[in-house]
Design a protein around this motif. Structure first.
Motif, PDB file in Angstrom:
ATOM      1  N   PHE A  64       0.817  -1.215   0.000  1.00 24.09           N
ATOM      2  CA  PHE A  64       0.000   0.000   0.000  1.00 24.09           C
ATOM      3  C   PHE A  64       0.852   1.267   0.000  1.00 24.09           C
ATOM      4  N   GLU A  65       2.115   1.154   0.439  1.00 24.61           N
ATOM      5  CA  GLU A  65       3.004   2.321   0.457  1.00 24.61           C
ATOM      6  C   GLU A  65       3.416   2.738  -0.946  1.00 24.61           C
ATOM      7  N   ALA A  66       3.499   1.748  -1.859  1.00 27.74           N
ATOM      8  CA  ALA A  66       3.889   2.039  -3.251  1.00 27.74           C
ATOM      9  C   ALA A  66       2.955   1.257  -4.170  1.00 27.74           C
ATOM     10  N   PHE A  67       1.699   1.674  -4.182  1.00 31.87           N
ATOM     11  CA  PHE A  67       0.654   0.947  -4.912  1.00 31.87           C
ATOM     12  C   PHE A  67       0.876   1.039  -6.417  1.00 31.87           C
ATOM     13  N   GLY A  68       0.791  -0.152  -7.076  1.00 32.28           N
ATOM     14  CA  GLY A  68       0.992  -0.189  -8.528  1.00 32.28           C
ATOM     15  C   GLY A  68       0.031  -1.153  -9.201  1.00 32.28           C
ATOM     16  N   LEU A  69       0.273  -1.439 -10.496  1.00 34.73           N
ATOM     17  CA  LEU A  69      -0.607  -2.320 -11.275  1.00 34.73           C
ATOM     18  C   LEU A  69      -0.617  -3.738 -10.706  1.00 34.73           C
ATOM     19  N   LYS A  70       0.564  -4.226 -10.306  1.00 36.65           N
ATOM     20  CA  LYS A  70       0.646  -5.580  -9.744  1.00 36.65           C
ATOM     21  C   LYS A  70      -0.209  -5.707  -8.488  1.00 36.65           C
ATOM     22  N   ASP A  71      -0.199  -4.657  -7.676  1.00 39.03           N
ATOM     23  CA  ASP A  71      -1.009  -4.682  -6.458  1.00 39.03           C
ATOM     24  C   ASP A  71      -2.501  -4.680  -6.782  1.00 39.03           C
ATOM     25  N   PHE A  72      -2.879  -3.931  -7.825  1.00 34.82           N
ATOM     26  CA  PHE A  72      -4.283  -3.910  -8.257  1.00 34.82           C
ATOM     27  C   PHE A  72      -4.723  -5.292  -8.727  1.00 34.82           C
ATOM     28  N   LEU A  73      -3.853  -5.966  -9.513  1.00 32.82           N
ATOM     29  CA  LEU A  73      -4.183  -7.303 -10.010  1.00 32.82           C
ATOM     30  C   LEU A  73      -4.289  -8.303  -8.853  1.00 32.82           C
ATOM     31  N   LYS A  74      -3.440  -8.140  -7.853  1.00 33.11           N
ATOM     32  CA  LYS A  74      -3.510  -9.019  -6.675  1.00 33.11           C
ATOM     33  C   LYS A  74      -4.823  -8.829  -5.933  1.00 33.11           C
ATOM     34  N   ILE A  75      -5.267  -7.571  -5.825  1.00 32.65           N
ATOM     35  CA  ILE A  75      -6.543  -7.296  -5.160  1.00 32.65           C
ATOM     36  C   ILE A  75      -7.699  -7.892  -5.961  1.00 32.65           C
ATOM     37  N   LEU A  76      -7.621  -7.762  -7.289  1.00 31.03           N
ATOM     38  CA  LEU A  76      -8.666  -8.321  -8.153  1.00 31.03           C
ATOM     39  C   LEU A  76      -8.718  -9.837  -8.023  1.00 31.03           C
ATOM     40  N   ALA A  77      -7.528 -10.460  -8.010  1.00 29.85           N
ATOM     41  CA  ALA A  77      -7.475 -11.925  -7.882  1.00 29.85           C
ATOM     42  C   ALA A  77      -8.007 -12.366  -6.528  1.00 29.85           C
ATOM     43  N   SER A  78      -7.654 -11.622  -5.492  1.00 28.46           N
ATOM     44  CA  SER A  78      -8.139 -11.977  -4.151  1.00 28.46           C
ATOM     45  C   SER A  78      -9.652 -11.792  -4.049  1.00 28.46           C
ATOM     46  N   PHE A  79     -10.171 -10.807  -4.771  1.00 33.13           N
ATOM     47  CA  PHE A  79     -11.617 -10.578  -4.785  1.00 33.13           C
ATOM     48  C   PHE A  79     -12.339 -11.769  -5.417  1.00 33.13           C
ATOM     49  N   ILE A  80     -11.838 -12.231  -6.556  1.00 32.91           N
ATOM     50  CA  ILE A  80     -12.464 -13.369  -7.238  1.00 32.91           C
ATOM     51  C   ILE A  80     -12.349 -14.638  -6.392  1.00 32.91           C
TER      52      ILE A  80
END
Length: 306
Positions: free
Chosen positions: A21-37
């Motif tokens: 969360f300190e250096a939020f990027g595209l990879k972090d967004f994809l991880k959140i999306l994957a965790s959501f699914i």
């Protein structure tokens, strides 16, 4: 409830360890999306499985309860329910993390600004006029040939000024009474140089003696009056210090005989020092004015008391 707690705890564990969360990027967004699914799938599957186990092995159900279970048992109902619950949880979690990060950043900025201001104040408080020190030592050396006892007394006063400037370097406020003791020492030392050319008067209200002010701020005003005012006059002149309370503020006024003339080669270090310290300590609540009134230079400082 157990299914929701288990799924959300698993999601929080994953997000806390894998999302930066300190250096939020595209990879972090994809991880959140994957965790959501994954979270929605896990929640929906567990909810479906436990629902059937309850219907099969649990206590008998009424006709109305059976109809409700059949309605809730629909595939798309389960999908929408899982996506909504897990999605709402993730959004809430991310909002909380964002607010915590913003608050942490704000605290760090405040601490940084505080440390920076303190460093600036310490630097400003350490700017003692070296010319005054050298002149005082030379004057005392000359005085030793005439009056040894007085020379010793002047050395003591000079050491008190030096000690004051060093020991008060880490604080931002002292009492008016303490500051006046240093001013008296300064005037006594200055009179060795000016002799009978310098007259000094004090008008200080008793109710101001214990009020807190920035260290050396009065001394700087007096030094500026002596250096740029009295020293330029063949017959010398007068310095008048007035300290009083007025309209919920502390008024410090220094008047000296002379004209308001600033030399081209002057650094105005003393005046800049005063302005910067007042700005750092009181922002726009304090004021400093320098003017000429009836052949006198008037320096006026107003410090808020509330």
């Amino acid at each position: 409830m157990f299914i929701g707690i288990f799924s959300s705890s698993l999601l929080r564990w994953y997000l806390k360890r894998n999302v930066q969360f300190e250096a939020f990027g595209l990879k972090d967004f994809l991880k959140i999306l994957a965790s959501f699914i994954f979270g929605a799938t896990l929640f929906g599957s567990l909810n479906y499985a436990f629902g059937h186990l309850y219907a099969k092995f649990g206590p008998g159900l009424s006709e109305a309860e059976i109809q409700m279970f059949k309605l809730y048992d629909g595939f798309w109902i389960q999908v929408i329910n899982s996506l909504f619950i897990i999605g709402a949880w993730i959004v809430t979690y991310l909002v909380i993390k964002l607010l915590l990060k913003l608050n942490k950043d704000r605290i760090e900025r405040l601490e940084l600004n505080t440390n920076l201001k303190q460093a600036q104040l310490n630097t400003l408080k350490g700017q003692i006029n070296p010319h005054f020190m050298f002149n005082s030592l030379n004057n005392i050396r000359g005085l030793m040939l005439e009056d040894v006892e007085k020379s010793r007394d002047m050395l003591t006063k000079l050491s008190e000024i030096l000690r004051y400037s060093l020991t008060k370097n880490n604080i931002n406020a002292i009492s008016v009474q303490e500051e006046l003791e240093v001013v008296d020492n300064y005037i006594d030392l200055s009179k060795i140089q000016f002799e009978n050319r310098l007259d000094f008067e004090k008008h200080v209200d008793d109710n101001t003696l214990q009020l807190q002010i920035p260290p050396m701020i009065i001394q700087l005003l007096i030094e500026n009056a002596a250096k740029h005012g009295i020293s330029n006059l063949k017959n010398g002149g007068r310095i008048v210090l007035t300290i009083k309370m007025e309209n919920e503020g502390l008024i410090i006024e220094v008047k000296n005989t002379g004209k308001l003339q600033i030399a081209k080669n002057s650094t105005q270090l003393g005046l800049k020092n005063i302005k910067q310290r007042l700005k750092l300590l009181y922002a726009d609540k304090a004021s400093f004015k320098l003017s000429e009134i009836a052949d006198e230079v008037v320096a006026n400082i107003k410090i808020p008391l509330t």
